[in-house]
Each structure stands twice: as structure tokens, then as C-alpha cells.
Design a protein around this motif. Structure first.
Motif, PDB file in Angstrom:
ATOM      1  N   GLU A  59       0.828  -1.203   0.000  1.00 35.12           N
ATOM      2  CA  GLU A  59       0.000   0.000   0.000  1.00 35.12           C
ATOM      3  C   GLU A  59       0.867   1.259   0.000  1.00 35.12           C
ATOM      4  OE1 GLU A  59      -2.541  -0.675   3.320  1.00 35.12           O
ATOM      5  OE2 GLU A  59      -3.621  -2.299   2.297  1.00 35.12           O
ATOM      6  N   ALA A  60       2.046   1.183   0.638  1.00 35.01           N
ATOM      7  CA  ALA A  60       2.976   2.317   0.595  1.00 35.01           C
ATOM      8  C   ALA A  60       3.464   2.532  -0.838  1.00 35.01           C
ATOM      9  CB  ALA A  60       4.157   2.061   1.526  1.00 35.01           C
ATOM     10  N   ALA A  61       3.694   1.454  -1.563  1.00 36.61           N
ATOM     11  CA  ALA A  61       4.092   1.573  -2.963  1.00 36.61           C
ATOM     12  C   ALA A  61       2.944   2.126  -3.802  1.00 36.61           C
ATOM     13  CB  ALA A  61       4.534   0.212  -3.498  1.00 36.61           C
ATOM     14  N   LEU A  62       1.713   1.725  -3.485  1.00 37.26           N
ATOM     15  CA  LEU A  62       0.543   2.222  -4.210  1.00 37.26           C
ATOM     16  C   LEU A  62       0.385   3.731  -4.013  1.00 37.26           C
ATOM     17  CD1 LEU A  62      -2.016   1.481  -5.881  1.00 37.26           C
ATOM     18  CD2 LEU A  62      -3.204   1.143  -3.708  1.00 37.26           C
ATOM     19  N   ARG A  63       0.659   4.203  -2.800  1.00 36.36           N
ATOM     20  CA  ARG A  63       0.568   5.648  -2.517  1.00 36.36           C
ATOM     21  C   ARG A  63       1.734   6.422  -3.093  1.00 36.36           C
ATOM     22  NH1 ARG A  63      -0.394   3.627   2.709  1.00 36.36           N
ATOM     23  NH2 ARG A  63       1.715   4.303   3.286  1.00 36.36           N
ATOM     24  N   GLY A  64       2.819   5.737  -3.438  1.00 36.03           N
ATOM     25  CA  GLY A  64       3.997   6.425  -3.930  1.00 36.03           C
ATOM     26  C   GLY A  64       5.011   6.731  -2.845  1.00 36.03           C
ATOM     27  N   ASP A  65       4.778   6.248  -1.618  1.00 36.81           N
ATOM     28  CA  ASP A  65       5.716   6.471  -0.523  1.00 36.81           C
ATOM     29  C   ASP A  65       6.970   5.612  -0.681  1.00 36.81           C
ATOM     30  OD1 ASP A  65       3.849   8.186   0.525  1.00 36.81           O
ATOM     31  OD2 ASP A  65       3.027   6.738   1.938  1.00 36.81           O
ATOM     32  N   LEU A  66       6.847   4.489  -1.374  1.00 39.17           N
ATOM     33  CA  LEU A  66       7.971   3.613  -1.666  1.00 39.17           C
ATOM     34  C   LEU A  66       7.977   3.309  -3.157  1.00 39.17           C
ATOM     35  CD1 LEU A  66       7.907   0.820   1.097  1.00 39.17           C
ATOM     36  CD2 LEU A  66       9.598   2.636   0.859  1.00 39.17           C
ATOM     37  N   ALA A  67       9.176   3.110  -3.707  1.00 39.32           N
ATOM     38  CA  ALA A  67       9.253   2.624  -5.082  1.00 39.32           C
ATOM     39  C   ALA A  67       8.860   1.156  -5.103  1.00 39.32           C
ATOM     40  CB  ALA A  67      10.669   2.804  -5.625  1.00 39.32           C
ATOM     41  N   ARG A  68       8.385   0.702  -6.232  1.00 46.74           N
ATOM     42  CA  ARG A  68       7.949  -0.690  -6.360  1.00 46.74           C
ATOM     43  C   ARG A  68       9.062  -1.654  -5.985  1.00 46.74           C
ATOM     44  NH1 ARG A  68       4.178  -2.782 -11.049  1.00 46.74           N
ATOM     45  NH2 ARG A  68       4.066  -5.001 -10.570  1.00 46.74           N
ATOM     46  N   ASP A  69      10.273  -1.417  -6.504  1.00 51.67           N
ATOM     47  CA  ASP A  69      11.373  -2.345  -6.218  1.00 51.67           C
ATOM     48  C   ASP A  69      11.789  -2.312  -4.760  1.00 51.67           C
ATOM     49  OD1 ASP A  69      12.463   0.186  -6.407  1.00 51.67           O
ATOM     50  OD2 ASP A  69      14.206  -0.428  -7.591  1.00 51.67           O
TER      51      ASP A  69
END
Length: 206
Positions: free
Chosen positions: A168-178
């Protein structure tokens, strides 16, 4: 054959699959709040009684949508695990990659369904069964790759929570996918203990 005649000849199972797919499109295009049985009937080109016969209530339609999503994602995970290298590291990385991909590809869609079902007694049971199937799929990939590996029930619960949070952090853009994939892979690898289970079929020492 006319469109109306084709609809009339559709089997019950095919009809349900059609309605679930139309429901999914309604949620994707208009949001979960727009999914009512009346709206579903209009979008599917059928009468309201047909939709009521399959789902009974709006909650029933939302639960069917969640179950369909769960089946599709489990199928994709199993296919990815089958295609991955038969090493423990590769299998764990595949689990992490698929979990993050699932949330990034469908998180907003299925999140709306879950939010719409909040408080519904059916959701808790559906999610429990879904989590059990998911954990069993992951556990089977681990133990079939290395029969000595162990992944405890407590570790699986912790993994599910962390997997959703990172995805969910990746979905929000808080983390990169990788970054989310790497963190999840590292977590899963740290949970799996290798060499603690006795080999199956080994004879007991005299």
C-alpha cells in the motif's frame, strides 16, 4: 443469433461469470459505491430479477467480486511460482513480487470493495478463507522447494500485515515498487527457518 437470444441461452455459471465481470467493470470505472444490483442489471443488459437470483443483495455481489479477485490473484501467483527457478530465494522473491504487483494493479479497485463491505459479517469469513489459501500456497512453494524449511503460523500472520503495508505504501507512492519488493523479500527470507524439519522418510537411528 440475436444478442437477446444469446443472453437467454447462457448457462447459469456463464451468466454468473458475466455478471461478476460486469460488476468489476462498474467498480473500476465508477467506483464501488456505484455498484448496486439495479446498476449491475442495466450494465449487463438483464432484468433485475436475474441479478437478484444470482446475488440476493448488494453485499452478495460485492462478496462474489472479492472472491473472484482472490481466485484470479491466487491463480497468477501459482503460475508465477511454477515458472520461477526452483530455488528457495527465487520462490520467496516471486511471492513478494506478486503481492506487490497485485496491490499496485488492483489495490484501488479491491480496496473500494472491501470498504463497501466494511462491517458485513460475510467479509470476515471470506477474508479468513482467502488468507488461509494464500498462506497455504506460499507455504507449499517453500516446503516443496526445501522440505527442511519451516514457516510458522505466527510468521505468516506477521508477513500478511507487512506485505499489505509495504504494498500500500508503494501504491501511494511512498515507496518505489522495487523497494517494496526487496523489503518484503528480505522479511520473508528472515522468517523462513531452514534445516529444522526432519527429512521425510528418514529412518530413525538405532
Amino acid at each position: 443469433m440475436t444478442t437477446t437470444a444469446a443472453r437467454r441461452r447462457m448457462s447459469r455459471d456463464d451468466r454468473r461469470r458475466q455478471l461478476v465481470e460486469v460488476a468489476r467493470r462498474v467498480v473500476v470505472e465508477e467506483g464501488a459505491d456505484a455498484l448496486t444490483l439495479g446498476r449491475l442489471a442495466v450494465r449487463a443488459g438483464v432484468s433485475k430479477p436475474v441479478v437478484y437470483d444470482h446475488f440476493g443483495t448488494r453485499t452478495g455481489a460485492l462478496v462474489a467480486l472479492y472472491e473472484d479477485y482472490d481466485r484470479r490473484q491466487t491463480g497468477l501467483l501459482v503460475a508465477a511460482l511454477d515458472a520461477a527457478e526452483r530455488s528457495l530465494a527465487a520462490q520467496l522473491a516471486t511471492v513478494a513480487r506478486c503481492h506487490v504487483a497485485c496491490v499496485l494493479d488492483h489495490g484501488a479497485e479491491i480496496g473500494g470493495v472491501v470498504a463497501a463491505l466494511a462491517g458485513a459479517p460475510d467479509l470476515a469469513e471470506v477474508k479468513r478463507r482467502s488468507d488461509e489459501r494464500y498462506v497455504e500456497t506460499c507455504r507449499r512453494a517453500i516446503t516443496e522447494t526445501d522440505p527442511s524449511a519451516e514457516w510458522t503460523a505466527a510468521a505468516a500472520i506477521a508477513f500478511l500485515g507487512a506485505a499489505d503495508a509495504l504494498s500500500e505504501a508503494a501504491l501511494r507512492g511512498d515507496l518505489a515498487r522495487d523497494e517494496a519488493e526487496a523489503a518484503l523479500t528480505d522479511l520473508l527470507a528472515s522468517q523462513v527457518v531452514v534445516g529444522t524439519r526432519p527429512d521425510r522418510g528418514r529412518a530413525c537411528p538405532p
